[in-house]
Design a protein around this motif. Structure first.
Motif, mmCIF file in Angstrom:
data_model
loop_
_atom_site.group_PDB
_atom_site.id
_atom_site.type_symbol
_atom_site.label_atom_id
_atom_site.label_comp_id
_atom_site.label_asym_id
_atom_site.label_seq_id
_atom_site.Cartn_x
_atom_site.Cartn_y
_atom_site.Cartn_z
ATOM 1 N N LEU A 116 0.563 -1.371 0.201
ATOM 2 C CA LEU A 116 -0.095 -0.323 -0.310
ATOM 3 C C LEU A 116 0.512 1.171 -0.002
ATOM 4 O O LEU A 116 0.346 2.355 -0.397
ATOM 5 N N ASP A 117 1.976 1.058 0.433
ATOM 6 C CA ASP A 117 3.493 2.192 0.671
ATOM 7 C C ASP A 117 4.280 2.422 -0.634
ATOM 8 O O ASP A 117 5.072 2.934 -0.417
ATOM 9 N N ASN A 118 3.709 1.588 -1.361
ATOM 10 C CA ASN A 118 4.655 1.321 -2.575
ATOM 11 C C ASN A 118 5.711 0.382 -2.421
ATOM 12 O O ASN A 118 7.310 1.662 -2.997
ATOM 13 N N VAL A 119 5.816 0.180 -1.266
ATOM 14 C CA VAL A 119 7.563 -0.788 -0.698
ATOM 15 C C VAL A 119 7.840 -1.651 -1.253
ATOM 16 O O VAL A 119 7.167 -2.650 -1.742
ATOM 17 N N MET A 120 8.865 -1.466 -2.292
ATOM 18 C CA MET A 120 9.411 -2.618 -3.217
ATOM 19 C C MET A 120 10.907 -3.398 -1.872
ATOM 20 O O MET A 120 11.614 -2.550 -1.854
ATOM 21 N N ARG A 121 10.512 -4.482 -1.875
ATOM 22 C CA ARG A 121 11.460 -4.887 -1.135
ATOM 23 C C ARG A 121 12.716 -5.851 -2.256
ATOM 24 O O ARG A 121 12.456 -6.695 -3.427
ATOM 25 N N ASN A 122 14.217 -5.892 -1.810
ATOM 26 C CA ASN A 122 15.059 -6.111 -2.817
ATOM 27 C C ASN A 122 15.509 -7.573 -2.328
ATOM 28 O O ASN A 122 15.727 -7.349 -1.323
ATOM 29 N N VAL A 123 15.499 -8.241 -2.794
ATOM 30 C CA VAL A 123 15.896 -9.996 -2.375
ATOM 31 C C VAL A 123 17.280 -10.327 -3.465
ATOM 32 O O VAL A 123 16.936 -9.611 -4.824
ATOM 33 N N ASP A 124 18.107 -11.139 -2.740
ATOM 34 C CA ASP A 124 18.544 -11.416 -3.341
ATOM 35 C C ASP A 124 18.383 -13.436 -3.324
ATOM 36 O O ASP A 124 18.287 -13.680 -2.666
ATOM 37 N N ASN A 125 19.583 -14.034 -4.190
ATOM 38 C CA ASN A 125 19.988 -15.261 -4.321
ATOM 39 C C ASN A 125 19.412 -16.214 -2.996
ATOM 40 O O ASN A 125 19.837 -16.758 -2.566
ATOM 41 N N GLN A 126 20.705 -15.040 -1.964
ATOM 42 C CA GLN A 126 20.682 -15.759 -0.660
ATOM 43 C C GLN A 126 19.704 -15.368 0.365
ATOM 44 O O GLN A 126 19.695 -16.110 1.502
ATOM 45 N N GLU A 127 18.351 -15.195 -0.195
ATOM 46 C CA GLU A 127 17.641 -14.958 1.036
ATOM 47 C C GLU A 127 16.633 -15.800 1.549
ATOM 48 O O GLU A 127 16.428 -15.725 2.578
ATOM 49 N N HIS A 128 16.958 -17.183 0.674
ATOM 50 C CA HIS A 128 16.469 -19.080 1.126
ATOM 51 C C HIS A 128 16.861 -19.384 2.714
ATOM 52 O O HIS A 128 16.514 -19.474 3.423
ATOM 53 N N GLU A 129 18.431 -18.685 2.183
ATOM 54 C CA GLU A 129 19.058 -19.504 2.769
ATOM 55 C C GLU A 129 18.886 -18.600 4.679
ATOM 56 O O GLU A 129 19.453 -18.922 5.573
ATOM 57 N N ARG A 130 19.204 -17.198 4.351
ATOM 58 C CA ARG A 130 18.610 -16.739 5.890
ATOM 59 C C ARG A 130 17.705 -16.806 6.436
ATOM 60 O O ARG A 130 17.755 -16.874 7.708
ATOM 61 N N ILE A 131 16.713 -16.747 5.950
ATOM 62 C CA ILE A 131 15.069 -17.436 6.132
ATOM 63 C C ILE A 131 15.408 -18.584 6.795
ATOM 64 O O ILE A 131 15.287 -18.690 8.024
ATOM 65 N N LYS A 132 16.547 -19.893 6.843
ATOM 66 C CA LYS A 132 16.433 -21.225 7.183
ATOM 67 C C LYS A 132 17.188 -20.654 8.290
ATOM 68 O O LYS A 132 17.456 -21.036 9.114
ATOM 69 N N LYS A 133 18.378 -20.292 8.015
ATOM 70 C CA LYS A 133 19.188 -19.689 9.350
ATOM 71 C C LYS A 133 18.728 -18.512 10.331
ATOM 72 O O LYS A 133 18.505 -19.588 12.268
ATOM 73 N N TYR A 134 17.818 -17.393 10.261
ATOM 74 C CA TYR A 134 16.791 -17.402 11.563
ATOM 75 C C TYR A 134 15.714 -18.139 11.887
ATOM 76 O O TYR A 134 16.043 -17.568 12.618
ATOM 77 N N THR A 135 15.379 -19.116 11.222
ATOM 78 C CA THR A 135 14.358 -19.952 11.564
ATOM 79 C C THR A 135 14.941 -20.934 12.470
ATOM 80 O O THR A 135 14.178 -20.915 13.463
ATOM 81 N N LYS A 136 15.923 -21.583 11.872
ATOM 82 C CA LYS A 136 16.707 -22.503 13.272
ATOM 83 C C LYS A 136 17.176 -21.401 14.240
ATOM 84 O O LYS A 136 16.864 -22.358 15.213
ATOM 85 N N THR A 137 18.070 -20.717 14.002
ATOM 86 C CA THR A 137 18.078 -19.851 15.319
ATOM 87 C C THR A 137 16.916 -19.581 16.579
ATOM 88 O O THR A 137 17.014 -19.479 17.560
ATOM 89 N N LEU A 138 15.679 -18.996 15.997
ATOM 90 C CA LEU A 138 14.484 -19.518 16.746
ATOM 91 C C LEU A 138 14.648 -20.455 16.834
ATOM 92 O O LEU A 138 13.621 -20.701 18.512
ATOM 93 N N THR A 139 14.353 -21.437 16.652
ATOM 94 C CA THR A 139 13.938 -23.059 17.219
ATOM 95 C C THR A 139 14.306 -23.355 17.735
ATOM 96 O O THR A 139 14.434 -23.768 19.166
ATOM 97 N N ASP A 140 16.197 -22.827 17.387
ATOM 98 C CA ASP A 140 16.980 -24.043 18.274
ATOM 99 C C ASP A 140 17.416 -23.092 19.527
ATOM 100 O O ASP A 140 18.404 -24.013 20.805
ATOM 101 N N VAL A 141 17.614 -21.657 19.820
ATOM 102 C CA VAL A 141 17.701 -20.910 20.515
ATOM 103 C C VAL A 141 17.172 -20.792 21.425
ATOM 104 O O VAL A 141 16.814 -20.497 22.573
ATOM 105 N N ILE A 142 15.655 -19.522 20.571
ATOM 106 C CA ILE A 142 15.491 -18.706 21.555
ATOM 107 C C ILE A 142 13.563 -19.399 22.122
ATOM 108 O O ILE A 142 13.127 -19.016 23.199
ATOM 109 N N LEU A 143 13.308 -20.176 21.094
ATOM 110 C CA LEU A 143 12.239 -20.305 21.501
ATOM 111 C C LEU A 143 12.132 -21.895 22.527
ATOM 112 O O LEU A 143 12.358 -22.393 23.319
ATOM 113 N N ARG A 144 13.644 -22.359 22.512
ATOM 114 C CA ARG A 144 13.674 -23.835 23.257
ATOM 115 C C ARG A 144 14.249 -23.332 24.680
ATOM 116 O O ARG A 144 13.673 -23.585 25.843
#
Length: 173
Positions: free
Chosen positions: A132-160
């Motif tokens: 709605l604010d015409n924000v266009m996010r730039n993603v690169d070919n590593q975005e997929h891996e970053r999300i995986k890494k973030y998810t792993k840290t959230l699961t293995d550290v913070i959630l645990r």
């Protein structure tokens, strides 16, 4: 309301977060196939934000006094989706979750863990309505891996650690 009663609600929050983070992990490894399409990634950003919020809110439930379920619900609704506000309610207890610092950085929250890992979690409201604010996010070919890494840290550290602290508090009077 005693800690065992509060734990029922905190447990429900972490259970939902756990299944949400598992969904992200499974989807990224089996369905997405390293895709960096923004339309697909938006859903993962939303889920990461939502599940991180639930983890933090589980600790809010265990650390505060409530008269009943409605009181919990009112408090959590007042905190809304604002990670800064939620983290301020936990400021003295963030480190026990493995979190050194949470700072708002535009449309994201930068989370630094106690072992100096960085996670970027989108602002839940802004990621849902950024178009709605015409924000266009730039993603690169590593975005997929970053999300995986973030998810792993959230699961293995913070959630645990949140589950562990909630369990410990359950048996305290």
């Amino acid at each position: 309301m005693n800690n065992q009663e509060k734990h029922k609600y905190a447990y429900a929050l972490t259970s939902v977060a756990s299944t949400g983070l598992s969904f992200i992990e499974d989807s990224l490894s089996r369905v997405m196939n390293n895709a960096t399409d923004m339309a697909y990634l938006r859903s993962f950003y939303i889920l990461l934000s939502y599940n991180f919020e639930l983890i933090l809110k589980s600790r809010v439930v265990m650390l505060n006094n409530f008269s009943d379920k409605n009181d919990i619900n009112d408090t959590l609704r007042k905190l809304g989706h604002d990670i800064t506000k939620i983290s301020e309610a936990l400021v003295a207890n963030l480190e026990e979750l493995g979190i050194k610092e949470i700072t708002e950085n535009g449309s994201q929250y930068k989370v630094i863990t106690t072992d100096n890992k960085e996670i970027y979690v989108e602002n839940f409201t802004k990621i849902r309505y950024d178009f709605l604010d015409n924000v266009m996010r730039n993603v690169d070919n590593q975005e997929h891996e970053r999300i995986k890494k973030y998810t792993k840290t959230l699961t293995d550290v913070i959630l645990r650690k949140a589950k562990q602290k909630n369990e410990e508090a359950k048996n305290q009077t």
